[in-house]
Design a protein around this motif. Structure first.
Motif, PDB file in Angstrom:
ATOM      1  N   LEU A   1      46.401  14.303  42.278  1.00 52.13           N
ATOM      2  CA  LEU A   1      46.473  12.841  42.373  1.00 52.13           C
ATOM      3  C   LEU A   1      45.364  12.307  43.279  1.00 52.13           C
ATOM      4  O   LEU A   1      44.777  11.244  43.004  1.00 52.13           O
ATOM      5  CB  LEU A   1      47.838  12.409  42.889  1.00 52.13           C
ATOM      6  CG  LEU A   1      49.013  12.615  41.920  1.00 52.13           C
ATOM      7  CD1 LEU A   1      50.320  12.240  42.593  1.00 52.13           C
ATOM      8  CD2 LEU A   1      48.818  11.780  40.655  1.00 52.13           C
ATOM      9  N   SER A   2      45.059  13.040  44.337  1.00 47.06           N
ATOM     10  CA  SER A   2      43.945  12.653  45.210  1.00 47.06           C
ATOM     11  C   SER A   2      42.626  12.723  44.450  1.00 47.06           C
ATOM     12  O   SER A   2      41.753  11.862  44.619  1.00 47.06           O
ATOM     13  CB  SER A   2      43.892  13.563  46.440  1.00 47.06           C
ATOM     14  OG  SER A   2      45.073  13.457  47.200  1.00 47.06           O
ATOM     15  N   GLY A   3      42.493  13.745  43.600  1.00 47.70           N
ATOM     16  CA  GLY A   3      41.293  13.875  42.784  1.00 47.70           C
ATOM     17  C   GLY A   3      41.133  12.714  41.823  1.00 47.70           C
ATOM     18  O   GLY A   3      40.031  12.197  41.628  1.00 47.70           O
ATOM     19  N   LEU A   4      42.241  12.286  41.218  1.00 46.81           N
ATOM     20  CA  LEU A   4      42.195  11.135  40.316  1.00 46.81           C
ATOM     21  C   LEU A   4      41.778   9.872  41.070  1.00 46.81           C
ATOM     22  O   LEU A   4      41.001   9.052  40.559  1.00 46.81           O
ATOM     23  CB  LEU A   4      43.559  10.923  39.658  1.00 46.81           C
ATOM     24  CG  LEU A   4      43.977  11.934  38.586  1.00 46.81           C
ATOM     25  CD1 LEU A   4      45.376  11.612  38.081  1.00 46.81           C
ATOM     26  CD2 LEU A   4      42.988  11.933  37.416  1.00 46.81           C
ATOM     27  N   PHE A   5      42.297   9.711  42.292  1.00 48.41           N
ATOM     28  CA  PHE A   5      41.928   8.543  43.099  1.00 48.41           C
ATOM     29  C   PHE A   5      40.434   8.576  43.428  1.00 48.41           C
ATOM     30  O   PHE A   5      39.751   7.539  43.368  1.00 48.41           O
ATOM     31  CB  PHE A   5      42.755   8.521  44.384  1.00 48.41           C
ATOM     32  CG  PHE A   5      42.355   7.419  45.332  1.00 48.41           C
ATOM     33  CD1 PHE A   5      42.764   6.112  45.101  1.00 48.41           C
ATOM     34  CD2 PHE A   5      41.567   7.689  46.443  1.00 48.41           C
ATOM     35  CE1 PHE A   5      42.385   5.092  45.975  1.00 48.41           C
ATOM     36  CE2 PHE A   5      41.187   6.684  47.305  1.00 48.41           C
ATOM     37  CZ  PHE A   5      41.599   5.374  47.067  1.00 48.41           C
TER      38      PHE A   5
ATOM     39  N   MET B   1      23.432  10.739  39.168  1.00 44.93           N
ATOM     40  CA  MET B   1      23.939  11.899  39.914  1.00 44.93           C
ATOM     41  C   MET B   1      25.424  11.727  40.229  1.00 44.93           C
ATOM     42  O   MET B   1      26.211  12.669  40.076  1.00 44.93           O
ATOM     43  CB  MET B   1      23.142  12.079  41.201  1.00 44.93           C
ATOM     44  CG  MET B   1      23.517  13.325  41.992  1.00 44.93           C
ATOM     45  SD  MET B   1      22.490  13.532  43.470  1.00 44.93           S
ATOM     46  CE  MET B   1      20.866  13.739  42.731  1.00 44.93           C
ATOM     47  N   LEU B   2      25.805  10.530  40.660  1.00 44.43           N
ATOM     48  CA  LEU B   2      27.210  10.272  40.977  1.00 44.43           C
ATOM     49  C   LEU B   2      28.067  10.324  39.714  1.00 44.43           C
ATOM     50  O   LEU B   2      29.191  10.836  39.735  1.00 44.43           O
ATOM     51  CB  LEU B   2      27.360   8.914  41.662  1.00 44.43           C
ATOM     52  CG  LEU B   2      28.752   8.543  42.172  1.00 44.43           C
ATOM     53  CD1 LEU B   2      29.259   9.589  43.168  1.00 44.43           C
ATOM     54  CD2 LEU B   2      28.734   7.161  42.825  1.00 44.43           C
TER      55      LEU B   2
ATOM     56  N   TYR C   1      32.132  16.356  36.475  1.00 43.70           N
ATOM     57  CA  TYR C   1      32.540  17.719  36.822  1.00 43.70           C
ATOM     58  C   TYR C   1      33.821  17.718  37.656  1.00 43.70           C
ATOM     59  O   TYR C   1      34.663  18.608  37.517  1.00 43.70           O
ATOM     60  CB  TYR C   1      31.414  18.441  37.561  1.00 43.70           C
ATOM     61  CG  TYR C   1      30.311  18.913  36.652  1.00 43.70           C
ATOM     62  CD1 TYR C   1      30.456  20.092  35.919  1.00 43.70           C
ATOM     63  CD2 TYR C   1      29.136  18.186  36.506  1.00 43.70           C
ATOM     64  CE1 TYR C   1      29.453  20.536  35.075  1.00 43.70           C
ATOM     65  CE2 TYR C   1      28.127  18.620  35.654  1.00 43.70           C
ATOM     66  CZ  TYR C   1      28.295  19.790  34.939  1.00 43.70           C
ATOM     67  OH  TYR C   1      27.299  20.231  34.089  1.00 43.70           O
ATOM     68  N   LEU C   2      33.961  16.713  38.522  1.00 39.87           N
ATOM     69  CA  LEU C   2      35.216  16.578  39.276  1.00 39.87           C
ATOM     70  C   LEU C   2      36.375  16.332  38.322  1.00 39.87           C
ATOM     71  O   LEU C   2      37.447  16.929  38.466  1.00 39.87           O
ATOM     72  CB  LEU C   2      35.099  15.430  40.285  1.00 39.87           C
ATOM     73  CG  LEU C   2      36.385  15.074  41.053  1.00 39.87           C
ATOM     74  CD1 LEU C   2      36.860  16.250  41.892  1.00 39.87           C
ATOM     75  CD2 LEU C   2      36.154  13.837  41.933  1.00 39.87           C
TER      76      LEU C   2
END
Length: 236
Positions: free
Chosen positions: A148-152, A168-169, A175-176
């Protein structure tokens, strides 16, 4: 000792002794529904590519979202099972239709991107699903908070990149997203097992979780491969 004598027990390979018989039967229904969703999504994507329904993308997207909400709000029972299966079929088909524009873009860049991305998604999904099935119960449920933190973070980076326009971002976010979706395969598979062990046998909604994981991984891989192929062509 005969080092070449290796008796492999294939039956033991497919035994899940830590999962009850009823839950194993539930998982069979989940994956059977998942296979149906894959077929309908492929059909929807093919229809979009052939008939060029890009102009109806907003309508089909809203239709898929509406069917998912309707499915979620309809309680699971024997009386509603056929109705909910119809909702699931419509949701899967419209989800496939919404993949049409991305598939069209990949075809224009390099048609081989699509089978490569699908094969990669199938391998990733299978490996992570088996890892979740063979692992002890609740082993990966701790990942929920991290995912959930990754989704945020993905949402946060996407909002920032609206103003920055950084390639780049954007690539890092892709990839994230791929890593987060792989983690969700582990998490959702074990969560389905845990829910089933606790009496939640809603295989139709559990199928939606896995289907969305697969579609999101497939989408991320197509974009990544498409970008890499475009960059190669620019360098030439």
């Amino acid at each position: 000792m005969d080092v070449f004598n290796r008796n492999i027990n294939l039956d033991a390979l497919f035994k899940f002794s830590h999962i009850s018989a009823s839950t194993q039967q539930h998982l069979k229904m989940v994956y059977a529904s998942f296979a149906l969703c894959m077929f309908l999504a492929a059909t929807g994507a093919y229809v979009n590519v052939v008939t060029q329904l890009v102009q109806f993308g907003l309508m089909t997207g809203l239709g898929a979202l509406g069917l998912m909400i309707w499915l979620m709000s309809t309680p699971h029972s024997q009386e509603t099972e056929q109705k909910r299966l119809g909702m699931l079929a419509g949701f899967a088909f419209l989800t496939g239709v919404n993949l049409g524009p991305l598939l069209e873009m990949c075809i224009n860049i390099n048609p081989s991107i699509i089978p490569t991305a699908f094969l990669g998604t199938a391998v990733i999904f299978t490996c992570f699903s088996l890892s979740a099935l063979y692992a002890r119960r609740r082993a990966y449920l701790y990942l929920g908070g991290f995912l959930l933190s990754g989704l945020f973070l993905m949402l946060f980076f996407s909002l920032i990149n609206i103003f920055l326009g950084s390639t780049m971002l954007f690539t890092a976010n892709l990839y994230l997203g791929l890593m987060v979706m792989c983690g969700f395969v582990l998490f959702d598979t074990q969560l389905i097992i845990e829910k089933a062990e606790c009496g939640d046998k809603d295989y139709i909604w559990h199928c939606v979780d896995l289907f969305l994981d697969f579609v999101n991984i497939f989408r991320e891989l197509m974009v990544i491969l498409g970008m890499n192929e475009s960059n190669k062509k620019k360098k030439k």
